[in-house]
Scaffold this motif. Structure first.
Motif, short mmCIF file in Angstrom:
data_model
loop_
_atom_site.label_atom_id
_atom_site.label_comp_id
_atom_site.label_asym_id
_atom_site.label_seq_id
_atom_site.Cartn_x
_atom_site.Cartn_y
_atom_site.Cartn_z
N GLN A 151 111.12 36.26 7.86
CA GLN A 151 110.69 36.47 9.24
C GLN A 151 111.91 36.44 10.15
O GLN A 151 112.75 35.56 10.05
CB GLN A 151 109.70 35.39 9.68
CG GLN A 151 109.31 35.51 11.15
CD GLN A 151 108.45 34.35 11.62
OE1 GLN A 151 107.25 34.47 11.69
NE2 GLN A 151 109.08 33.22 11.94
N LYS A 154 103.87 37.24 19.86
CA LYS A 154 104.52 38.53 19.61
C LYS A 154 105.25 39.07 20.83
O LYS A 154 106.22 39.83 20.68
CB LYS A 154 103.49 39.55 19.13
CG LYS A 154 102.45 39.97 20.16
CD LYS A 154 101.57 41.08 19.63
CE LYS A 154 100.56 41.54 20.68
NZ LYS A 154 99.72 42.66 20.20
N LYS A 191 108.75 38.33 19.72
CA LYS A 191 108.83 39.60 19.00
C LYS A 191 109.22 39.40 17.52
O LYS A 191 110.23 39.94 17.04
CB LYS A 191 109.83 40.55 19.68
CG LYS A 191 109.43 40.97 21.08
CD LYS A 191 110.35 42.03 21.62
CE LYS A 191 109.94 42.42 23.04
NZ LYS A 191 108.56 42.94 23.12
N GLU A 248 109.26 39.76 13.46
CA GLU A 248 109.05 40.81 12.47
C GLU A 248 109.15 40.21 11.09
O GLU A 248 109.88 39.24 10.87
CB GLU A 248 110.07 41.94 12.63
CG GLU A 248 109.91 42.76 13.89
CD GLU A 248 110.85 43.95 13.90
OE1 GLU A 248 110.55 44.94 13.21
OE2 GLU A 248 111.89 43.87 14.58
N ARG A 296 100.15 46.87 14.37
CA ARG A 296 101.09 46.57 15.45
C ARG A 296 100.40 45.78 16.56
O ARG A 296 100.97 44.81 17.09
CB ARG A 296 101.68 47.87 15.99
CG ARG A 296 102.76 47.64 17.04
CD ARG A 296 103.43 48.94 17.45
NE ARG A 296 102.50 49.90 18.01
CZ ARG A 296 102.06 50.98 17.38
NH1 ARG A 296 102.46 51.23 16.15
NH2 ARG A 296 101.22 51.81 17.96
N ASN A 312 99.95 42.17 15.46
CA ASN A 312 101.15 41.48 14.98
C ASN A 312 101.03 41.15 13.50
O ASN A 312 101.29 40.04 13.06
CB ASN A 312 101.38 40.21 15.79
CG ASN A 312 102.77 39.64 15.60
OD1 ASN A 312 103.71 40.40 15.32
ND2 ASN A 312 102.92 38.34 15.72
N PHE A 351 101.79 42.34 9.32
CA PHE A 351 102.65 43.07 8.39
C PHE A 351 101.99 42.98 7.02
O PHE A 351 101.46 41.93 6.65
CB PHE A 351 104.05 42.48 8.36
CG PHE A 351 104.72 42.43 9.71
CD1 PHE A 351 105.56 43.45 10.11
CD2 PHE A 351 104.48 41.38 10.57
CE1 PHE A 351 106.16 43.42 11.35
CE2 PHE A 351 105.07 41.33 11.82
CZ PHE A 351 105.91 42.36 12.22
#
Length: 343
Positions: free
Chosen positions: A32, A93, A97, A99, A256, A259, A261
């Motif tokens: 992450q 998020k 932000k 990812e 998206r 949030n 994946f």
């Protein structure tokens, strides 16, 4: 290949010997990363919480290490098996932000594959198509009817999510307060188009007492308003009748916006269909064009293995593709051919 014939259930043999240097892992590893630089110091050197979900929306939680790395263990993968594995950072998020990046499982396998002199995991196209067709290549039933080798069925129904997680996310987005709705007073469709939404209440002094969700495929009226005069009132500039098709979100948009994946996980146990001796006595023609799929063959010390299977009633040539790996991660492949003839 599986979709050509179909499978029922597959049970992996857990007693199979494990390799010493596997190039594919039973776990998922990743990291992450905080996208906002101002927040990287705040999060740095601290473990973070991740929510891990399966295709049926079952959820578990795990922690990253101080560098943001995490591992989804085999036990959790089995508990969430059935399709994709979804990872959701618990950091905000918009503020952080975050990812999530997954480690590539096939990097070593692909590098080994490029080193092979030949790799043919597919049939030669020249063997599949020919200008001349012989009747022996078809399956003819007892009433002299010819069975087609392939039939494609298409439908007109709207998109259906095969993954319960994605279907649930889509349903939640459709319930958004800003989603299109039908005014129960004036019967107009509101929030369907941006320029046909503003100043709904002034339409005939509409009190807008209630709203109901629109139905896909049904006709509705949308109106565009224009401001008139210094007294400040609105008139209908344009009015159209449309068929409501709903708002469609792609899977990428849903991920998206929430949030999330995802990466492919474990699938359910499968068994490739193979007829037994009783099935072979049936008068119904056997039109299988894929005869065998067996991914757990173990050779002896000399590298030899033997498999048995029944051929179908399709009188034509078949291609066998054998692929394997040894105990140190080397891979290889070999093709063979045989022909089925009717006596």
């Amino acid at each position: 290949m599986l979709l050509t014939q179909g499978w029922r259930r597959y049970v992996w043999d857990k007693d199979s010997p494990s390799v010493s240097l596997p190039f594919l892992s039973d776990e998922i590893q990743g990291r992450q990363v905080v996208g906002k630089r101002k927040k990287q110091k705040e999060v740095g050197n601290n473990s973070q919480l991740l929510q891990v979900s399966g295709p049926n929306a079952d959820s578990r939680f795990l922690m990253t290490d101080s560098s943001g790395r995490f591992t989804i263990p085999t036990e959790l993968m089995e508990a969430l098996r059935g399709g994709y594995v979804y990872v959701k950072p618990m950091l905000d998020k918009d503020e952080y932000k975050p990812e999530v990046f997954f480690d590539g499982d096939f990097v070593q396998a692909d590098s080994l594959r490029r080193c092979c002199n030949s790799f043919g995991a597919y049939q030669d196209i020249s063997r599949l198509y020919s200008d001349e067709w012989a009747m022996d290549d078809f399956v003819v039933s007892q009433d002299s009817s010819i069975l087609l080798s392939e039939v494609m069925v298409t439908g007109t129904k709207g998109r259906v999510f095969r993954d319960k997680m994605m279907g649930r996310l889509d349903s939640l987005m459709q319930m958004d307060v800003n989603a299109p709705y039908v005014c129960t007073t004036c019967k107009h469709l509101i929030n369907y188009r941006t320029d046909y939404t503003a100043h709904h209440n002034p339409l005939g002094k509409c009190p807008a007492k209630g709203r109901v969700p629109p139905i896909r495929g049904k006709s509705y009226v949308i109106a565009k308003f224009k401001y008139i005069g210094s007294d400040g009132y609105f008139v209908v500039e344009d009015q159209q009748t449309i068929i409501y098709q709903g708002i469609f979100y792609t899977e990428e948009e849903l991920l998206r916006m929430n949030n999330l994946f995802r990466i492919k996980g474990y699938y359910g146990k499968r068994e490739f269909y193979q007829p037994d001796e009783l099935d072979m006595q049936s008068p119904i023609p056997d039109a299988r064009n894929v005869l065998l799929w067996k991914p757990d063959i173990i050779t002896d010390e000399q590298g030899k293995a033997e498999v048995d299977f029944f051929c179908s009633d399709v009188n034509t040539g078949f291609v066998g593709v054998i692929e394997g790996t040894d105990g140190i991660g080397n891979i290889g492949s070999l093709n063979c051919e045989f022909r089925v003839v009717k006596y």
